[in-house]
Design an enzyme around this catalytic site. Sequence first.
Site, PDB file in Angstrom:
ATOM      1  N   MET A 108     -49.591  30.236 -44.710  1.00  0.00           N
ATOM      2  CA  MET A 108     -50.742  30.797 -45.223  1.00  0.00           C
ATOM      3  C   MET A 108     -52.351  30.300 -44.083  1.00  0.00           C
ATOM      4  O   MET A 108     -52.232  28.695 -43.937  1.00  0.00           O
ATOM      5  CB  MET A 108     -50.653  29.370 -46.804  1.00  0.00           C
ATOM      6  CG  MET A 108     -49.688  30.074 -46.986  1.00  0.00           C
ATOM      7  SD  MET A 108     -49.461  28.939 -48.830  1.00  0.00           S
ATOM      8  CE  MET A 108     -48.411  27.875 -47.556  1.00  0.00           C
ATOM      9  N   GLY A 196     -53.854  24.615 -46.087  1.00  0.00           N
ATOM     10  CA  GLY A 196     -53.333  25.333 -44.521  1.00  0.00           C
ATOM     11  C   GLY A 196     -51.563  24.371 -44.079  1.00  0.00           C
ATOM     12  O   GLY A 196     -51.312  23.482 -44.233  1.00  0.00           O
ATOM     13  N   SER A 197     -50.946  26.023 -44.673  1.00  0.00           N
ATOM     14  CA  SER A 197     -49.813  25.506 -44.202  1.00  0.00           C
ATOM     15  C   SER A 197     -48.530  27.096 -44.132  1.00  0.00           C
ATOM     16  O   SER A 197     -48.622  27.599 -43.550  1.00  0.00           O
ATOM     17  CB  SER A 197     -48.915  24.851 -45.194  1.00  0.00           C
ATOM     18  OG  SER A 197     -49.689  25.218 -46.690  1.00  0.00           O
ATOM     19  N   ARG A 198     -47.551  26.492 -44.412  1.00  0.00           N
ATOM     20  CA  ARG A 198     -46.174  28.116 -44.199  1.00  0.00           C
ATOM     21  C   ARG A 198     -44.884  27.850 -45.306  1.00  0.00           C
ATOM     22  O   ARG A 198     -44.997  26.630 -45.214  1.00  0.00           O
ATOM     23  CB  ARG A 198     -46.052  27.814 -42.581  1.00  0.00           C
ATOM     24  CG  ARG A 198     -44.433  28.442 -42.452  1.00  0.00           C
ATOM     25  CD  ARG A 198     -43.923  28.738 -40.829  1.00  0.00           C
ATOM     26  NE  ARG A 198     -43.216  28.883 -39.756  1.00  0.00           N
ATOM     27  CZ  ARG A 198     -42.640  28.592 -38.969  1.00  0.00           C
ATOM     28  NH1 ARG A 198     -43.784  28.481 -37.954  1.00  0.00           N
ATOM     29  NH2 ARG A 198     -41.521  29.330 -38.535  1.00  0.00           N
TER      30      ARG A 198
END
EC number: 4.1.1.65
Length: 228
Positions: A108, A196-198
């Site tokens: 993301m 911000g990440s996954r």
Amino acid sequence: MGRLKKLKKIRIHHEGTHILWASFLLLLLINAALYWGIDCKIPFYVIAVASITVYLLMVNFFRCPIRLFGKDTEKIVVAPADGKIVVIEEVEENEYFHDRRLMISIFMSIVNVHANWYPVDGTIKKVAHHNGNFMKAWLPKASTENERSTVVIETPEGVEILTRQIAGAVARRIVTYAEVGEECYIDEHMGFIKFGSRVDVYLPIGTEVCVSMGQLTTGNQTVIAKLK
């Protein structure tokens, strides 16, 4: 309680409410001080434009679209997040399964919706949060070394899948709503990752993959896999 009654039908995610209000008041005070405190208005106009831009980006980040999958969910795995497919591979999963699993990862960016949805219907078997590093979320080591939250779900057919929320270089807080023993559904929010990440999904080997590398996903809409 029916699944529709459990939906969090909100336009701006409640995780961002306090941040947005505090940011609005802070930016308002800064701009008011510049407008009334200096004779030259050029700095005010520059800061005002920058403030509006930053605030709109924050509103965009915390937006929470109302989405219903609207199709049969049996053996279906939907994308838990908006973003881009960055990993489709077999890996060793050593936190819960301790065997090889098919991992599908969604990255993301800062402009994506950061609400996360449950990828399958089922019962929550495990929830665990791990502190860790804040390296870039698309790096392979991020899955096991970054701050992360793990949710294991058993589907009605008895298949266990693992979903892992991973903090990135900018993200500093993972929120997970899952609680052990609860029933969960596609269409329902699993959590939120701030900035911000996954999200990784671990599936049994042999699961049919329905996405490709680099494909853009829409949370709670894109079918990423079909269980056997």
